[in-house]
Design a protein around this motif. Sequence first.
Motif, PDB file in Angstrom:
ATOM      1  N   HIS A 252       9.697   3.317   3.457  1.00 23.30           N
ATOM      2  CA  HIS A 252       9.894   1.871   3.634  1.00 23.30           C
ATOM      3  C   HIS A 252       9.690   1.101   2.327  1.00 23.30           C
ATOM      4  CE1 HIS A 252       5.719   2.890   4.030  1.00 23.30           C
ATOM      5  NE2 HIS A 252       5.340   1.626   4.032  1.00 23.30           N
ATOM      6  N   ILE A 253       9.488   1.821   1.215  1.00 19.11           N
ATOM      7  CA  ILE A 253       9.199   1.133  -0.057  1.00 19.11           C
ATOM      8  C   ILE A 253      10.262   1.503  -1.096  1.00 19.11           C
ATOM      9  CG2 ILE A 253       7.529   1.055  -1.965  1.00 19.11           C
ATOM     10  CD1 ILE A 253       5.428   1.511   0.355  1.00 19.11           C
TER      11      ILE A 253
ATOM     12  N   LYS B 297       3.614  -4.733  -6.976  1.00 20.70           N
ATOM     13  CA  LYS B 297       3.273  -5.468  -5.750  1.00 20.70           C
ATOM     14  C   LYS B 297       3.276  -4.559  -4.509  1.00 20.70           C
ATOM     15  CE  LYS B 297       7.870  -7.318  -4.520  1.00 20.70           C
ATOM     16  NZ  LYS B 297       8.084  -6.337  -3.457  1.00 20.70           N
ATOM     17  N   ASP B 298       3.928  -3.399  -4.596  1.00 19.05           N
ATOM     18  CA  ASP B 298       3.954  -2.469  -3.448  1.00 19.05           C
ATOM     19  C   ASP B 298       2.844  -1.416  -3.511  1.00 19.05           C
ATOM     20  OD1 ASP B 298       6.217  -3.678  -2.372  1.00 19.05           O
ATOM     21  OD2 ASP B 298       7.573  -2.448  -3.587  1.00 19.05           O
ATOM     22  N   LYS B 299       1.991  -1.502  -4.531  1.00 18.03           N
ATOM     23  CA  LYS B 299       1.021  -0.414  -4.752  1.00 18.03           C
ATOM     24  C   LYS B 299       0.067  -0.206  -3.569  1.00 18.03           C
ATOM     25  CE  LYS B 299      -2.651  -0.916  -7.457  1.00 18.03           C
ATOM     26  NZ  LYS B 299      -3.560  -0.885  -8.614  1.00 18.03           N
TER      27      LYS B 299
ATOM     28  N   ILE C 120       7.133   2.534  -8.798  1.00 21.48           N
ATOM     29  CA  ILE C 120       7.372   1.452  -7.829  1.00 21.48           C
ATOM     30  C   ILE C 120       6.997   0.123  -8.461  1.00 21.48           C
ATOM     31  CG2 ILE C 120       6.920   2.889  -5.791  1.00 21.48           C
ATOM     32  CD1 ILE C 120       4.056   1.290  -5.940  1.00 21.48           C
ATOM     33  N   LYS C 121       7.337  -0.966  -7.773  1.00 21.22           N
ATOM     34  CA  LYS C 121       6.864  -2.280  -8.231  1.00 21.22           C
ATOM     35  C   LYS C 121       5.371  -2.377  -7.934  1.00 21.22           C
ATOM     36  CE  LYS C 121      10.995  -5.083  -7.717  1.00 21.22           C
ATOM     37  NZ  LYS C 121      11.886  -4.537  -6.667  1.00 21.22           N
TER      38      LYS C 121
ATOM     39  N   GLU D 221       0.245  -1.001  -0.453  1.00 25.45           N
ATOM     40  CA  GLU D 221       0.916  -0.470   0.733  1.00 25.45           C
ATOM     41  C   GLU D 221       1.244   1.018   0.562  1.00 25.45           C
ATOM     42  OE1 GLU D 221       1.428  -1.162   3.694  1.00 25.45           O
ATOM     43  OE2 GLU D 221       2.899   0.424   4.119  1.00 25.45           O
ATOM     44  N   ILE D 222       1.741   1.382  -0.610  1.00 25.17           N
ATOM     45  CA  ILE D 222       2.150   2.787  -0.788  1.00 25.17           C
ATOM     46  C   ILE D 222       0.931   3.718  -0.801  1.00 25.17           C
ATOM     47  CG2 ILE D 222       2.238   3.147  -3.304  1.00 25.17           C
ATOM     48  CD1 ILE D 222       5.096   4.183  -2.931  1.00 25.17           C
TER      49      ILE D 222
END
Length: 436
Positions: free
Chosen positions: A400-401, A422-424, A419-420, A426-427
Motif C-alpha cells: 500500500h506504499i 513521510k511514509d516511514k 520510500i518517501k 507506516e512502512i
Amino acid sequence: MKVLKFGGTSVGSPERMKRLLDIIDPAERQIVVLSAVSGTTNSLAEIGQAYLAGDKNKAAALIGALKVKYESFIGELFGKEEYLDQGREVIDYHFLLLNSLSNDLFTTIEEKLVLAQGELISTTLYYVYLKEIGVPSVLLPALDFMKIDEDNEPMVDYITEHLTPLLDKHPENKLFITQGYICRNSFGEIDNLRRGGSDYTASLIGAGINSEEVQIWTDIDGMHNNDPRIVKGTQPIAQLSFDEAAELAYFGAKILHPQSVFPAQKYKIPVRLLNTMDPHAPGTLITDTSEKDRIKSIAAKDGITAIKIQSSRMLLAHGFLRRVFEVFERYRTSIDMITTSEVAVSLTIDDTTYIEEIIAELLGFGSVDIDKNQTIICVVGDFGAEKHGYAARVLEAVKHIPLRMISYGGSDHNMSLLIKTKDKTEILRSLHNRLF
Ligand code: ADP
Ligand code: ASP
Ligand code: MG
C-alpha cells in the motif's frame, strides 16, 4: 583484555556514574571508554554553532547554562570536600576554555575543540571519582593514540603503536579509562569520529589491542528487530553476524555508530550490546556466525536523496556506469543504493554537499531527476539466493506504499526499499506486523 564502552545515558547522572562499578570489575585488566554525559554533545554543538554564527552572547549563555548543570553534577558525585574541589577544578578548566574561545577567530577547528570537551569532562570526573572511592585507575588521553588519516579513516596500526606502550607503562594497573569519540586528524588537530562515535572508538581500540571482546553498554537490551523509537513491541535479537550488524548500523539503527562494526569484523573481535539499566539481560552478540534462514531486523535511514540519470546512450554502452560513478568519486560522495534499467540508472546519496556540481556533470550524460526527503528501509536477515519467498513477504507487507527503488541480491542479508520519508512510520509498522 576487554573493552567496555558506556554511552551518554550510562554516565548521564552522578547516580549512573557511580553504578558503573556494578558492571566494571576493577580486578580485571580492561579499557573503559566513556561518552560525554547525555545531552552534553548536543549543547556543545549549539555552542559551536553560536560561535560560528558570531553570536558570542548566545554562546556565553549556553556555556553558562551547561556549567550550572555540571556544578550540580559534581555536587552529587563527590562526597569529600577534597574531591569536590578537584571536580570543581576540572569543570573550571574546561568552561574557562569554552569561554576563552570568544576572544579569537572561531573556525571549524575551534568547533571541534568545543565538541571534544564532553568526553574530556566525563572521563576526568569519573577518574577523580574512582580516586575518591579508592579504586586505582589510569586515565589514557585518547588524543595520544586515536587518529584519522586525510580521508577521515581511522588508523588501526597507529592506535596499536601508540596505545600499547601506554598500557605497558602500567603493568600492574587493571582499569584504564579513556574518551570515546575524540581523535586527532592528519593535521594533528583535535577532531572526532562523528556523532555516536564512542562506539567506533571502542571497536577501534578492540582492533588495535586485539581485545578478547568489545562490550557496548547502552540504555537498551541489545539490537532490536525494529526501531524502538517508532514501533511498539520490538524485541532484542540474541545473535547477529558482523555483516548483518553492519547493515543495520549503516542503515539507521542508532544503537551502533554506522562504521563501528568494521574494525571488529576485520580483526574478528566479538561485540556485545548490553543494557546498563539491566546488566543481566543477555543483549546481542555480534560475531562472524549467522543464524540461518530468518528475517532478523528492520532499520531506516533518513536524509536520502535519489538521483535518476536517464540516457539513450546507456543502451548497450559499456563504460557508462563507470563514468557515472567517477563523477561521485571526484566529489567524494558515496552511493548507498543503486538500481538500473536499460535506459536509466537511479542511485541514492546522503551527503549532498556537492549535489549542484554532481548534477552539472551528470547532465552531460542525459536528463537528471532529483528526489529529496527519501528514506531507505533496510530489511536484514539471512536470505541467500537459493532461498525463496523473502522478497515476496516484504513486498506484500508494503504493497500500500509507493516505492521509489528496490534493491535485493546485493548481498545475502539485505533487501532495501527507497520510500518517501513521510511514509516511514507506516512502512516500519506494517513490516513489523507482517514479518515478525
Ligand atoms: P548511547 O548513548 O549509549 O550511545 P544511543 O542513543 O546512541 O545510546 O543508542 C541507543 C538507542 O538507539 C536506544 O535508546 C534506541 O532508542 C535507539 N535505537 C534505534 N534503533 C535501534 C535498534 N534497532 N535497536 C536498539 N536500539 C535502537
Ligand atoms: N558524545 C558523542 C555524541 O553524542 C559521542 C557518543 O556519544 O558516542 O555524539
Ligand atoms: Mg550512541
